[in-house]
Design an enzyme around this catalytic site. Structure first.
Site, mmCIF file in Angstrom:
data_model
loop_
_atom_site.group_PDB
_atom_site.id
_atom_site.type_symbol
_atom_site.label_atom_id
_atom_site.label_comp_id
_atom_site.label_asym_id
_atom_site.label_seq_id
_atom_site.Cartn_x
_atom_site.Cartn_y
_atom_site.Cartn_z
ATOM 1 N N ASN A 136 0.821 -1.215 0.000
ATOM 2 C CA ASN A 136 0.000 0.000 0.000
ATOM 3 C C ASN A 136 0.856 1.266 0.000
ATOM 4 O O ASN A 136 0.591 2.202 -0.752
ATOM 5 C CB ASN A 136 -0.939 0.028 1.209
ATOM 6 C CG ASN A 136 -2.207 -0.759 0.990
ATOM 7 O OD1 ASN A 136 -2.618 -0.999 -0.144
ATOM 8 N ND2 ASN A 136 -2.822 -1.173 2.075
ATOM 9 N N GLU A 150 -5.807 -7.099 6.003
ATOM 10 C CA GLU A 150 -5.227 -8.128 5.145
ATOM 11 C C GLU A 150 -5.225 -9.493 5.813
ATOM 12 O O GLU A 150 -4.496 -10.389 5.423
ATOM 13 C CB GLU A 150 -3.805 -7.741 4.723
ATOM 14 C CG GLU A 150 -2.777 -7.793 5.812
ATOM 15 C CD GLU A 150 -2.679 -6.531 6.658
ATOM 16 O OE1 GLU A 150 -1.736 -6.435 7.440
ATOM 17 O OE2 GLU A 150 -3.543 -5.635 6.556
#
Length: 184
Positions: A55, A90
């Site tokens: 990210n 996640e």
């Protein structure tokens, strides 16, 4: 309309896996069934390794592609009776009714290998770590105990180098680096 709302209430929009709320409902039912009938019942916690770096380096859109892809790989790697959910961020959780620890290990390894083979638009592979616990004859007392054991095994997989699958054992419960206890 009812079916569409029901779908939205149960699914994670990004991964199309179940959401945590629906997972908790199904887990409760499956856990009680396991306690009553005493068959094998496995739980897998999995987490994408170094996902924050994806990210931060390549952007959240790339992170979303990774999450969506991982969701697809999980869905393709389990049976229809299994329950897979995005647990948070996640982190994912899988419930495998009527599944031994060895069979759960095979499922986790298949998913782990497949995400590592996936090609993304940025360099390097994406890897995942897995923690497994298995109950037989209702030996695990509570749902939270089962999740905690899988989480401890996942934590050990991370601590021992990531990109691996570890099966919970009792010696892991006494490590001082284990995650804090869960509350209901």
């Amino acid at each position: 309309l009812f079916e569409a709302l029901n779908f939205l209430a149960r699914k994670d929009e990004l991964t199309q896996l179940f959401n945590r709320r629906y997972f908790n409902e199904r887990f409760n039912d499956e856990f009680l069934r396991n306690k009553r009938y005493g068959s094998f019942f496995s739980c897998i916690m999995c987490d994408l390794d170094h996902f924050k770096e994806v990210n931060d380096t390549y952007g959240h859109l790339q992170g979303d592609i990774v999450l969506r892809t991982f969701g697809n790989i999980i869905r393709e790697g389990i049976r229809r009776i299994d329950i897979a959910a995005r647990y948070g961020g996640e982190e994912f959780i899988l419930l495998l009714p009527e599944t031994t620890a060895e069979d759960a290990h095979q499922v986790a390894e298949r998913i782990r290998i497949n995400i590592g083979k996936e090609k993304f638009s940025f360099p390097g592979p994406v890897t995942a770590s897995f923690g497994i616990t298995c109950s037989r004859n209702g030996q695990i007392e509570t749902r939270l105990d089962m999740i905690r054991q899988a989480d401890i095994a996942l934590y050990c997989a991370k601590r021992f180098g990531r990109n691996r699958t570890i099966l919970y054992n009792e010696s892991m419960a006494v490590t001082e680096e284990a995650p804090p206890p869960l509350t209901d």
